[in-house]
Design a protein around this motif. Structure first.
Motif, PDB file in Angstrom:
ATOM      1  N   PRO A 345       0.808  -1.228   0.000  1.00  0.00           N
ATOM      2  CA  PRO A 345       0.000   0.000   0.000  1.00  0.00           C
ATOM      3  C   PRO A 345       0.837   1.272   0.000  1.00  0.00           C
ATOM      4  O   PRO A 345       0.504   2.242  -0.694  1.00  0.00           O
ATOM      5  CB  PRO A 345      -0.829  -0.133   1.284  1.00  0.00           C
ATOM      6  N   GLU A 346       1.937   1.284   0.742  1.00  0.00           N
ATOM      7  CA  GLU A 346       2.788   2.477   0.754  1.00  0.00           C
ATOM      8  C   GLU A 346       3.454   2.687  -0.610  1.00  0.00           C
ATOM      9  O   GLU A 346       3.602   3.829  -1.072  1.00  0.00           O
ATOM     10  CB  GLU A 346       3.838   2.373   1.857  1.00  0.00           C
ATOM     11  N   ILE A 347       3.869   1.598  -1.263  1.00  0.00           N
ATOM     12  CA  ILE A 347       4.438   1.724  -2.614  1.00  0.00           C
ATOM     13  C   ILE A 347       3.407   2.333  -3.554  1.00  0.00           C
ATOM     14  O   ILE A 347       3.712   3.246  -4.348  1.00  0.00           O
ATOM     15  CB  ILE A 347       4.902   0.351  -3.130  1.00  0.00           C
ATOM     16  N   LEU A 348       2.163   1.888  -3.448  1.00  0.00           N
ATOM     17  CA  LEU A 348       1.108   2.424  -4.316  1.00  0.00           C
ATOM     18  C   LEU A 348       0.802   3.883  -3.974  1.00  0.00           C
ATOM     19  O   LEU A 348       0.523   4.693  -4.875  1.00  0.00           O
ATOM     20  CB  LEU A 348      -0.147   1.566  -4.195  1.00  0.00           C
ATOM     21  N   ARG A 349       0.866   4.234  -2.697  1.00  0.00           N
ATOM     22  CA  ARG A 349       0.657   5.637  -2.320  1.00  0.00           C
ATOM     23  C   ARG A 349       1.736   6.523  -2.929  1.00  0.00           C
ATOM     24  O   ARG A 349       1.455   7.638  -3.402  1.00  0.00           O
ATOM     25  CB  ARG A 349       0.638   5.792  -0.794  1.00  0.00           C
ATOM     26  N   ARG A 350       2.973   6.045  -2.904  1.00  0.00           N
ATOM     27  CA  ARG A 350       4.073   6.827  -3.487  1.00  0.00           C
ATOM     28  C   ARG A 350       3.867   7.001  -4.986  1.00  0.00           C
ATOM     29  O   ARG A 350       4.161   8.064  -5.551  1.00  0.00           O
ATOM     30  CB  ARG A 350       5.410   6.140  -3.206  1.00  0.00           C
ATOM     31  N   ILE A 351       3.378   5.961  -5.653  1.00  0.00           N
ATOM     32  CA  ILE A 351       3.071   6.086  -7.081  1.00  0.00           C
ATOM     33  C   ILE A 351       1.969   7.117  -7.290  1.00  0.00           C
ATOM     34  O   ILE A 351       2.060   7.996  -8.168  1.00  0.00           O
ATOM     35  CB  ILE A 351       2.660   4.721  -7.657  1.00  0.00           C
ATOM     36  N   ARG A 352       0.922   7.040  -6.474  1.00  0.00           N
ATOM     37  CA  ARG A 352      -0.215   7.953  -6.620  1.00  0.00           C
ATOM     38  C   ARG A 352       0.205   9.407  -6.394  1.00  0.00           C
ATOM     39  O   ARG A 352      -0.282  10.326  -7.069  1.00  0.00           O
ATOM     40  CB  ARG A 352      -1.306   7.557  -5.634  1.00  0.00           C
ATOM     41  N   ARG A 353       1.144   9.630  -5.455  1.00  0.00           N
ATOM     42  CA  ARG A 353       1.604  10.992  -5.160  1.00  0.00           C
ATOM     43  C   ARG A 353       2.614  11.502  -6.176  1.00  0.00           C
ATOM     44  O   ARG A 353       3.000  12.680  -6.123  1.00  0.00           O
ATOM     45  CB  ARG A 353       2.237  11.030  -3.761  1.00  0.00           C
ATOM     46  N   GLY A 354       3.082  10.625  -7.083  1.00  0.00           N
ATOM     47  CA  GLY A 354       4.070  11.050  -8.069  1.00  0.00           C
ATOM     48  C   GLY A 354       5.499  10.900  -7.615  1.00  0.00           C
ATOM     49  O   GLY A 354       6.428  11.374  -8.284  1.00  0.00           O
ATOM     50  N   ALA A 355       5.714  10.234  -6.467  1.00  0.00           N
ATOM     51  CA  ALA A 355       7.078  10.047  -5.961  1.00  0.00           C
ATOM     52  C   ALA A 355       7.822   8.951  -6.712  1.00  0.00           C
ATOM     53  O   ALA A 355       9.045   8.836  -6.591  1.00  0.00           O
ATOM     54  CB  ALA A 355       7.033   9.712  -4.467  1.00  0.00           C
ATOM     55  N   VAL A 356       7.107   8.127  -7.465  1.00  0.00           N
ATOM     56  CA  VAL A 356       7.720   7.080  -8.288  1.00  0.00           C
ATOM     57  C   VAL A 356       7.286   7.312  -9.731  1.00  0.00           C
ATOM     58  O   VAL A 356       6.087   7.446 -10.009  1.00  0.00           O
ATOM     59  CB  VAL A 356       7.271   5.676  -7.829  1.00  0.00           C
TER      60      VAL A 356
END
Length: 384
Positions: A345-356
């Motif tokens: 979930p944290e990996i997906l949150r980072r994707i959603r925020r544009g951090a990845v």
């Protein structure tokens, strides 16, 4: 809807063999799709077939998909009756005998197969030995189903083991007959058709263990599409009941409603073309690497074929950290790896925020797969 224009990305030419190591050799390929019950799932046969042709072989191909009905009937009925091998008169074995009977003068130089013990009747063993000078079995599930290949490990000259975790137990007992040959993917069957404007997550696979619960958590972060067996409404109801009663886990009303609603929308298992199309619509995929070892009941972890297919289609793939994936892809740049599913979930949150930059990860995954993880590259390494 047409896919969005492809983003510029690092390009590595698709691997071509440096020499035709099988120049003119007659080769028999007796192989199985990933799942014989799914139409249009032939890439696991067509990928190695293309590789053998590119390596210069004259290939005769036999796919067990044509006998899916007979195989599913056998496994549904015969073991319950104490029958542990197919009959020599079964349509599947008769088909293989026809291939072997039609071998070129002098027989095949090489036979690469996906043979379970249930296929290895005394007559089949005799015919294989008489028809080919070198017998190679390439099962893809030795780690969790070793008991299904005990006779095969002795019958074949070599067994190519695709699962690193199985080597520790197999090589001390079988020595040089066991070779580590990882799985791969075909760059022409698995294409990068497009990149979506917004990320969505794709999961393809069956439902067991905690997957229903975990997928529900992932869907709270980014829109999720699930395909595979066991995600339907009745299966989901049973899974929630099992978690509540047996596992004593409190399933909140919110989670239960979300899972039940999603189960109505879930898709059936899909073939290769549908997978490629969905990849272009999603941009991200997530994988679970746990399997239950049949002989011990223990949970073990292995790299799956979908890891390589996901990379080849240009997906930003999220998978468990395993040595094979760390060697085969640069973590963080070509694939996103986790140590525990709770990290996803944290990996997906980072994707959603544009951090990845998930688009860039997918593009680099495709380029790396083109160079290092084609079936041609894999078989060239195995045969030289």
């Amino acid at each position: 809807m047409l896919p969005a224009p492809l983003r510029d990305h690092p390009h590595m030419a698709i691997h071509r063999p440096s020499r035709r190591v099988l120049d003119g050799a007659p080769v028999a390929l007796v192989f199985s799709p990933g799942n014989v019950s799914i139409d249009y799932a032939a890439s696991l046969v067509r990928g190695p077939e293309r590789a053998l042709l590119e390596l210069g072989a004259r290939v005769d191909t036999f796919t067990t998909a044509h006998y899916a009905r007979d195989l599913t009937h056998f496994y549904a009925v015969k073991p319950k009756l104490g029958v542990d091998q197919l009959s020599d008169d079964s349509s599947l074995l008769r088909g293989i005998y026809a291939l072997l009977d039609d071998a070129p003068p002098g027989g095949f130089d090489l036979l690469i197969g996906y043979f379970y013990d249930v296929m290895l009747t005394p007559r089949m063993c005799e015919r294989l030995r008489a028809s080919a000078r070198r017998l190679v079995n390439f099962p893809l599930n030795l780690l969790d189903q070793e008991d299904h290949f005990r006779a095969a490990l002795d019958v074949f000259d070599e067994t190519w083991c695709a699962e690193e975790g199985a080597l520790e137990s197999l090589q001390p007992r079988h020595g040089a007959k066991i070779r580590y040959v990882p799985m791969a993917s075909d760059p022409f069957l698995f294409k990068r058709l497009g990149v979506p404007r917004e990320p969505r997550v794709l999961f393809t696979g069956s439902a067991y263990g905690r997957r229903g619960e975990l997928l529900s958590r992932f869907a709270r972060e980014i829109a999720l599409t699930v395909t595979g067996r066991g995600h339907d409404l009745s299966s989901t109801v049973r899974a929630i009941a099992r978690e509540t009663v047996r596992d004593r886990r409190v399933v909140s009303p919110r989670e239960a409603i979300a899972r039940l609603r999603a189960s109505v929308e879930e898709r059936a298992p899909i073939g290769d073309e549908a997978y490629v199309a969905l990849a272009a619509e999603h941009g991200i995929s997530v994988g679970f690497n746990d399997v239950r070892q049949e002989s011990t009941g223990k949970t073990v972890y292995k790299v799956r074929l979908r890891e390589y297919d996901a990379a080849m289609t240009g997906l930003c793939h999220v998978a468990r950290r395993l040595p094979e994936l760390e060697r085969g892809f640069e973590p963080g740049r070509e694939m996103l790896l986790y140590d525990d599913e709770s990290e996803v979930p944290e990996i997906l949150r980072r994707i959603r925020r544009g951090a990845v930059d998930w688009r860039d990860v997918g593009a680099r995954a495709r380029a790396r797969a083109e160079r290092d993880h084609t079936w041609t590259r894999r078989l060239e390494d195995a045969l030289t």
